[in-house]
Design a protein around this motif. Structure first.
Motif, PDB file in Angstrom:
ATOM      1  N   THR A 259      54.160  39.048  40.689  1.00  0.00           N
ATOM      2  CA  THR A 259      53.188  39.888  39.892  1.00  0.00           C
ATOM      3  C   THR A 259      53.523  39.127  38.149  1.00  0.00           C
ATOM      4  O   THR A 259      52.505  39.059  37.560  1.00  0.00           O
ATOM      5  CB  THR A 259      53.396  41.319  39.912  1.00  0.00           C
ATOM      6  N   ALA A 260      55.015  38.936  38.077  1.00  0.00           N
ATOM      7  CA  ALA A 260      55.200  38.516  36.503  1.00  0.00           C
ATOM      8  C   ALA A 260      54.628  37.078  36.651  1.00  0.00           C
ATOM      9  O   ALA A 260      54.322  36.620  35.447  1.00  0.00           O
ATOM     10  CB  ALA A 260      56.772  38.657  36.477  1.00  0.00           C
ATOM     11  N   GLY A 261      54.700  36.272  37.715  1.00  0.00           N
ATOM     12  CA  GLY A 261      54.225  34.766  37.668  1.00  0.00           C
ATOM     13  C   GLY A 261      52.752  34.731  37.690  1.00  0.00           C
ATOM     14  O   GLY A 261      51.925  34.923  36.684  1.00  0.00           O
ATOM     15  N   PRO A 262      52.128  34.261  38.981  1.00  0.00           N
ATOM     16  CA  PRO A 262      50.901  33.976  39.168  1.00  0.00           C
ATOM     17  C   PRO A 262      49.947  35.173  38.963  1.00  0.00           C
ATOM     18  O   PRO A 262      48.638  35.008  38.975  1.00  0.00           O
ATOM     19  CB  PRO A 262      50.714  33.436  40.435  1.00  0.00           C
ATOM     20  N   GLY A 263      50.508  36.558  39.200  1.00  0.00           N
ATOM     21  CA  GLY A 263      49.864  37.825  39.197  1.00  0.00           C
ATOM     22  C   GLY A 263      49.630  38.508  40.481  1.00  0.00           C
ATOM     23  O   GLY A 263      50.245  38.198  41.514  1.00  0.00           O
ATOM     24  N   TRP A 264      49.350  40.014  40.334  1.00  0.00           N
ATOM     25  CA  TRP A 264      49.536  40.720  41.420  1.00  0.00           C
ATOM     26  C   TRP A 264      48.923  40.430  42.668  1.00  0.00           C
ATOM     27  O   TRP A 264      49.139  40.758  43.645  1.00  0.00           O
ATOM     28  CB  TRP A 264      49.235  42.177  40.895  1.00  0.00           C
ATOM     29  N   GLN A 265      47.685  39.845  42.472  1.00  0.00           N
ATOM     30  CA  GLN A 265      47.045  39.239  43.867  1.00  0.00           C
ATOM     31  C   GLN A 265      47.830  38.413  44.656  1.00  0.00           C
ATOM     32  O   GLN A 265      47.414  38.528  45.698  1.00  0.00           O
ATOM     33  CB  GLN A 265      45.788  38.191  43.269  1.00  0.00           C
ATOM     34  N   TRP A 266      48.805  37.689  44.025  1.00  0.00           N
ATOM     35  CA  TRP A 266      49.469  36.869  45.119  1.00  0.00           C
ATOM     36  C   TRP A 266      50.707  37.664  45.821  1.00  0.00           C
ATOM     37  O   TRP A 266      51.019  37.022  46.781  1.00  0.00           O
ATOM     38  CB  TRP A 266      50.348  35.985  43.964  1.00  0.00           C
TER      39      TRP A 266
ATOM     40  N   PHE B 170      59.461  47.724  31.080  1.00  0.00           N
ATOM     41  CA  PHE B 170      60.019  46.582  31.991  1.00  0.00           C
ATOM     42  C   PHE B 170      58.801  45.565  32.286  1.00  0.00           C
ATOM     43  O   PHE B 170      57.684  46.208  32.767  1.00  0.00           O
ATOM     44  CB  PHE B 170      60.733  46.889  33.056  1.00  0.00           C
ATOM     45  N   ASP B 171      58.953  44.354  32.571  1.00  0.00           N
ATOM     46  CA  ASP B 171      57.750  43.555  33.290  1.00  0.00           C
ATOM     47  C   ASP B 171      58.147  43.772  34.578  1.00  0.00           C
ATOM     48  O   ASP B 171      59.110  44.334  35.158  1.00  0.00           O
ATOM     49  CB  ASP B 171      58.057  41.914  32.855  1.00  0.00           C
ATOM     50  N   ALA B 172      57.080  43.137  35.512  1.00  0.00           N
ATOM     51  CA  ALA B 172      57.372  43.305  37.039  1.00  0.00           C
ATOM     52  C   ALA B 172      58.541  42.660  37.556  1.00  0.00           C
ATOM     53  O   ALA B 172      59.355  43.078  38.400  1.00  0.00           O
ATOM     54  CB  ALA B 172      56.125  42.956  37.552  1.00  0.00           C
ATOM     55  N   LEU B 173      58.938  41.555  36.887  1.00  0.00           N
ATOM     56  CA  LEU B 173      60.225  40.803  37.564  1.00  0.00           C
ATOM     57  C   LEU B 173      61.476  41.773  37.302  1.00  0.00           C
ATOM     58  O   LEU B 173      62.304  41.699  38.201  1.00  0.00           O
ATOM     59  CB  LEU B 173      60.374  39.353  36.654  1.00  0.00           C
ATOM     60  N   ARG B 174      61.613  42.139  36.157  1.00  0.00           N
ATOM     61  CA  ARG B 174      62.734  42.916  35.707  1.00  0.00           C
ATOM     62  C   ARG B 174      62.768  43.988  36.473  1.00  0.00           C
ATOM     63  O   ARG B 174      63.858  44.597  37.014  1.00  0.00           O
ATOM     64  CB  ARG B 174      62.932  43.077  34.370  1.00  0.00           C
ATOM     65  N   THR B 175      61.687  44.757  36.706  1.00  0.00           N
ATOM     66  CA  THR B 175      61.590  45.994  37.825  1.00  0.00           C
ATOM     67  C   THR B 175      62.220  45.497  39.274  1.00  0.00           C
ATOM     68  O   THR B 175      62.934  46.274  39.699  1.00  0.00           O
ATOM     69  CB  THR B 175      60.125  46.282  37.645  1.00  0.00           C
ATOM     70  N   GLY B 176      61.576  44.544  39.471  1.00  0.00           N
ATOM     71  CA  GLY B 176      62.141  43.779  40.774  1.00  0.00           C
ATOM     72  C   GLY B 176      63.483  43.713  41.062  1.00  0.00           C
ATOM     73  O   GLY B 176      64.244  43.885  41.889  1.00  0.00           O
TER      74      GLY B 176
END
Length: 476
Positions: A171-178, A308-314
């Protein structure tokens, strides 16, 4: 342990010992890994999806629940289908549907397309998972089977852990679609490789497919979830909340009548007269409802409230997923020594204690020092409850009934996630929509109280004694 079994077999391997069986196991476990990944991978991506597709809170809830609902509601039908038309055929059909549905979810331009894709993913998973387990149990014998089922069980814990981390990174990288696209190349590769290594066995004699039963139990649970989610917007006393809740009771009643009248029922309701099955199902429902609720609530709170961004949440959720696995490992050791009652009550008490600080979080709390440790302790307890639920349901009844009990417990496992997310989403409705704190606090209070109430009920529900630890396998 392996040596104890070796002398019971003839020196030559069994006729059915296929040289490709370990390759087949690796591929089948990869397919199962994708299904488990898809329960948690989506949670971290939810805020990004909501922003991109303009999803309301209720739609956001359905993104999680539509998948687990169809997975759980149709799983027993998938198992029956694998018996009837062959496990290999059912596995490939489920995998094909899951792969196409994943592509559809990633390409979704709006909420209806995304939800339709999630429903199709759930149907694919319900076909794939029981067929995959059937191939694992029939492809191995003796000590090898225990080893293969150990690999299968390990996939469950690692799948949810990888899900939160992968969900955050993608999600933080290429986007949630991935989080959906990632399934497509894996699915295509598996569809190409599996037919070469999975032998086509003659299907068992089909006992009849109870399609009405599968549709009724899924519709009943769907109506229940709809009513619970609706309450967050319309209130608990509005007609649009009460009618679906009433409808779900009626549908469950019709389901029970259909099962009693059917010559080949989907779910043998007499299993619910067995105390271990009722206790195991209850524990599985509560544990899954709480764990998936933690992922849902925490993901939205960390990103909406704490920025938080998605990566930190993960990354916050990775230790939570890992402690679930540690709890399961400890539970597997302890349940045979202490018995189901102590193990389940202890695990749920630990979960309640873990949740206890969460209602007191403030807007300037540091999530790494507050939310993470609290959820990690709660998840440690839940890990032990998961193992105890399966051990109780399968290890305290006659071995020939383990298959039926396993199907029921696994259905409660998936459906529990749907119900838990629906309830906490409704309790935290105002906070999810406005970005305030009060709703999250109330939802975490409800989680702590639910765990404490379940811990108090455990001695009444769970039979005394220690389960046999050689019960049938648990889907995940």
């Amino acid at each position: 342990m392996t040596h104890a079994h070796t002398h019971t077999h003839a020196p030559s391997p069994p006729v059915s010992a296929d040289p490709r069986r370990w390759t087949a196991l690796a591929l089948i476990c990869t397919a199962q890994f994708m299904l488990i990944l898809d329960v948690t991978v989506v949670n971290v991506a939810l805020p990004s999806m909501a922003a991109d597709l303009d999803l309301a809170r209720s739609t956001l809830t359905w993104v999680v629940t539509a998948y687990t609902l169809c997975f759980g509601g149709l799983m027993l039908l998938g198992g029956r289908l694998a018996d009837g038309i062959g496990a290999r055929r059912t596995l490939l059909a489920g995998l094909g549907l899951f792969t196409v549905a994943s592509l559809a979810c990633g390409l979704a331009p709006d909420a209806p397309t995304l939800l339709a894709g999630r429903i199709a993913q759930g149907v694919g998973a319900a076909l794939l998972s029981p067929a995959a387990l059937s191939l694992v149990t029939t492809g191995f014998h003796g000590a090898e089977r225990n080893k293969a089922l150990g690999v299968w069980a390990a996939i469950g814990g690692s799948g949810s852990a990888a899900g939160v981390l992968l969900g955050g990174a993608l999600t933080a990288g290429p986007g949630w679609q991935w989080v959906f696209y990632v399934n497509v190349p894996v699915g295509v590769a598996l569809l190409a490789a599996l037919p070469a290594v999975v032998p086509a066995r003659a299907p068992q004699r089909p006992r009849g497919l109870d399609v009405p039963g599968a549709l009724l139990v899924t519709a009943a649970t769907g109506a229940l979830v709809y009513g619970l989610v609706r309450a967050g917007d319309a209130g608990w006393t509005s007609a649009s909340t009460l009618l679906p809740l009433l409808g779900s009771l009626v549908l469950y009643g019709i389901f029970a009548a259909v099962e009693r009248a059917s010559r080949a029922p989907l779910m043998d309701l007499r299993m619910f007269t067995r105390r271990p099955v009722v206790a195991g199902s209850f524990l599985m429902l509560v544990a899954t409802a709480l764990l998936i609720s933690f992922f849902f609530l925490g993901s939205v709170q960390l990103q909406h409230l704490y920025g938080f961004d998605a990566l930190r949440t993960g990354l916050v959720f990775l230790p939570v997923a890992v402690t679930t696995g540690v709890g399961a490992h400890l539970g597997a050791r302890l349940v045979g020594v202490l018995g189901s009652r102590i193990c389940a009550a202890g695990g749920l008490t630990l979960t309640a204690l873990g949740c206890a600080p969460l209602p007191f979080l403030t807007a300037d709390s540091n999530p790494w020092a507050t939310l993470l440790p609290a959820l990690a302790v709660a998840a440690l307890g839940l890990g032990a409850v998961f193992v105890t639920a399966t051990a109780t349901a399968l290890g305290m009844i006659d071995p020939h009934e383990a298959g039926l009990a396993s199907g029921i417990v696994n259905t409660f496992h998936e459906v529990g996630g749907s119900i838990g997310v629906a309830v906490v989403s409704t309790i935290a409705a105002t906070s999810i929509t406005t970005g305030t704190l009060a709703g999250y606090r109330t939802a975490f209070t409800a989680c702590a109280l639910a765990a404490a109430a379940a811990a108090l009920l455990t001695p009444l529900l769970v039979p005394p004694g220690r389960p046999r630890t050689t019960g049938g396998p648990h889907v995940h």
